[in-house]
Design a protein around this motif. Structure first.
Motif, PDB file in Angstrom:
ATOM      1  N   GLN A  35      52.828  36.875 -24.722  1.00  0.00           N
ATOM      2  CA  GLN A  35      52.411  38.258 -24.493  1.00  0.00           C
ATOM      3  C   GLN A  35      51.641  38.420 -23.185  1.00  0.00           C
ATOM      4  O   GLN A  35      51.219  37.454 -22.576  1.00  0.00           O
ATOM      5  N   HIS A  66      35.917  42.781 -38.357  1.00  0.00           N
ATOM      6  CA  HIS A  66      35.782  41.383 -38.789  1.00  0.00           C
ATOM      7  C   HIS A  66      34.958  41.244 -40.075  1.00  0.00           C
ATOM      8  O   HIS A  66      35.265  40.403 -40.921  1.00  0.00           O
ATOM      9  N   ASP A  90      40.719  35.402 -31.662  1.00  0.00           N
ATOM     10  CA  ASP A  90      39.390  35.671 -31.078  1.00  0.00           C
ATOM     11  C   ASP A  90      38.274  34.984 -31.861  1.00  0.00           C
ATOM     12  O   ASP A  90      37.176  34.801 -31.346  1.00  0.00           O
ATOM     13  N   GLU A 110      46.795  30.502 -35.188  1.00  0.00           N
ATOM     14  CA  GLU A 110      47.064  31.492 -34.125  1.00  0.00           C
ATOM     15  C   GLU A 110      48.247  30.984 -33.300  1.00  0.00           C
ATOM     16  O   GLU A 110      48.291  29.812 -32.921  1.00  0.00           O
ATOM     17  N   ASP A 141      53.044  29.243 -35.366  1.00  0.00           N
ATOM     18  CA  ASP A 141      53.473  30.495 -35.978  1.00  0.00           C
ATOM     19  C   ASP A 141      52.969  30.577 -37.424  1.00  0.00           C
ATOM     20  O   ASP A 141      53.245  29.683 -38.233  1.00  0.00           O
ATOM     21  N   GLY A 142      52.275  31.649 -37.740  1.00  0.00           N
ATOM     22  CA  GLY A 142      51.713  31.826 -39.072  1.00  0.00           C
ATOM     23  C   GLY A 142      52.772  31.890 -40.159  1.00  0.00           C
ATOM     24  O   GLY A 142      52.529  31.485 -41.297  1.00  0.00           O
ATOM     25  N   ASP A 159      45.126  38.560 -39.932  1.00  0.00           N
ATOM     26  CA  ASP A 159      44.438  39.280 -38.844  1.00  0.00           C
ATOM     27  C   ASP A 159      45.407  39.308 -37.671  1.00  0.00           C
ATOM     28  O   ASP A 159      45.263  38.570 -36.711  1.00  0.00           O
ATOM     29  N   ASP A 162      49.972  44.294 -34.135  1.00  0.00           N
ATOM     30  CA  ASP A 162      50.744  45.334 -34.811  1.00  0.00           C
ATOM     31  C   ASP A 162      52.173  44.840 -35.096  1.00  0.00           C
ATOM     32  O   ASP A 162      52.627  43.887 -34.473  1.00  0.00           O
ATOM     33  N   ILE A 166      56.219  39.162 -32.045  1.00  0.00           N
ATOM     34  CA  ILE A 166      55.805  37.959 -32.768  1.00  0.00           C
ATOM     35  C   ILE A 166      55.141  38.258 -34.104  1.00  0.00           C
ATOM     36  O   ILE A 166      55.089  37.393 -34.970  1.00  0.00           O
TER      37      ILE A 166
END
Ligand code: AAT
Length: 280
Positions: A35, A66, A90, A110, A141-142, A159, A162, A166
Motif C-alpha cells: 500500500q 483502541h 500501529d 500484520e 496475512d491474517g 483491527d 477497510d 488486502i
C-alpha cells in the motif's frame, strides 16, 4: 509565502463525501509492498498514519478506537490469556490488551512490516507496547494465520483496514468460520465494521455473516472523529459470553480515557436507524 496544505481523504468518494485535514508536515511517504503509506503531522489531530489515502489512526483520537476494540471483549471474557490481533500494525490495540493482567500472550499478525516499522519510529505513543515480552509480532496475512491456528485464542481482534484489496477477505463469513475455529471453546471476537450511516449494506452483511456463525452476536458503537461519519461500529461474535450481560460492578479500575464500565453497557444501546440496519 505561507502555504496551506490539506489532506483530502476520499474514503467515501462513492457516497459523495470527503474529509479534509490541515497538514503541517509530511514525515514519511512510501510505497510498501502492499500500500501507499504516509505519516503526516496534522494541525488538529497530531501525527496520523495514512494508508492508500485513508486515515488509519491519529495521536489525538486513537484512544477511542483502541480502548473500545480491546476492552469490550477483554472485559467480557472472564479470564483472557491468549489474544490475537489481525492487522493493527500501529500497536494501539496491543497496548490496551497488555493492560490486562490475565493476558499471557498477545500476537499481532500484520501483513505489512513497513507499517509496524513506521509506527515504531513516528508514533511511539501508540506502538510503545510492541516490544513488551508478552507481545509477539508476526508479519503475514491474517487470513492464512487464522486458518492455520485452531482452538488457540481466547480473544481475536480484527483491527483491519477497510474492506478493499488486502483487507477484503477480513470481512465476511469464510473468515468468521476460521475465526470461530481459531478461538477456544468460550472465545470471543470483535472486528471494526465501518459506518452504519454511510455504509449500511456493509454493516448489515458483516453482522448477518457473524450471526450465522456465532451464538451471541452484538453491535456496539463509539465516537471516532477521524473515521467518516464519526460514529463507528464494531461487531462482536462470541461462543458463550454475552458482552451486554457483563456485571459491570466487577470491572476493575483501568487507566483509560474513553472506556468505563458505564460505557461498556451504553455502547450496545443502538439508535433506531442502526437497529434497522442490522435487523435487530
Ligand atoms: N489501529 C487502527 C489502524 C488500522 S490499520 C489496519 C492494518 O491492517 C493495516 O496496517 C494493514 O496493513 C493491515 N491489514 C490489512 N489487511 C491485512 C491482512 N489481510 N492481514 C493482516 N493485516 C492486514 C485500522 C484502521 C481502521 C480504518 C477505518 N477506516
Amino acid at each position: 509565502m505561507a502555504m496551506d496544505m490539506w489532506l483530502k481523504e476520499m474514503q467515501l468518494e462513492g457516497e459523495g463525501v470527503a474529509m479534509s485535514y490541515k497538514i503541517k508536515e509530511t514525515l514519511l511517504r512510501k510505497q510498501t509492498q502492499y500500500q501507499d503509506m504516509a505519516i503526516v503531522d496534522s494541525e488538529v489531530f497530531g501525527r496520523m498514519l495514512i494508508l492508500d489515502g485513508i486515515v488509519q489512526t491519529t495521536i489525538k483520537d486513537e484512544f477511542v478506537y483502541h480502548e473500545m476494540i480491546s476492552h469490550i471483549p477483554l472485559f467480557t471474557h472472564p479470564n483472557p490469556k491468549k489474544v490475537l490481533v489481525v492487522g493493527g500494525g500501529d500497536g494501539g490495540a496491543i497496548r490496551e490488551i497488555l493492560k490486562h493482567k490475565s493476558v499471557e500472550k498477545a500476537v499481532l499478525c500484520e501483513i505489512d512490516k513497513d507499517v509496524v516499522d513506521a509506527c515504531k519510529k513516528y508514533l511511539p505513543e501508540i506502538s510503545c507496547a510492541l516490544d513488551d515480552p508478552r507481545c509477539e509480532v508476526f508479519i503475514g496475512d491474517g487470513i492464512k494465520y487464522v486458518k492455520e491456528h485452531k482452538n488457540e485464542f481466547d480473544v481475536i481482534i480484527v483491527d483491519s483496514t477497510d474492506p478493499f484489496s488486502i483487507a477484503e477477505g477480513l470481512f465476511g463469513g469464510n473468515f468468521y468460520k476460521d475465526i470461530y475455529e481459531a478461538l477456544t471453546e468460550d472465545g470471543i471476537f470483535v472486528a471494526q465494521t465501518e459506518t452504519p450511516f454511510f455504509l449500511p449494506d456493509t454493516v448489515r452483511k458483516v453482522f448477518s455473516d457473524a450471526k450465522a456463525i456465532f451464538p451471541v452476536t452484538k453491535l456496539f458503537m463509539a465516537a471516532i472523529p477521524t473515521y467518516p461519519g464519526g460514529y463507528w461500529s464494531f461487531t462482536v461474535g462470541s461462543k458463550k459470553y454475552d458482552p451486554t450481560q457483563v456485571d459491570i460492578t466487577k470491572i476493575p479500575e483501568m487507566d483509560t480515557k474513553y472506556y468505563t464500565p458505564e460505557i461498556h453497557k451504553a455502547c450496545f444501546v443502538l439508535p433506531k436507524y442502526i437497529k434497522e440496519v442490522i435487523g435487530e
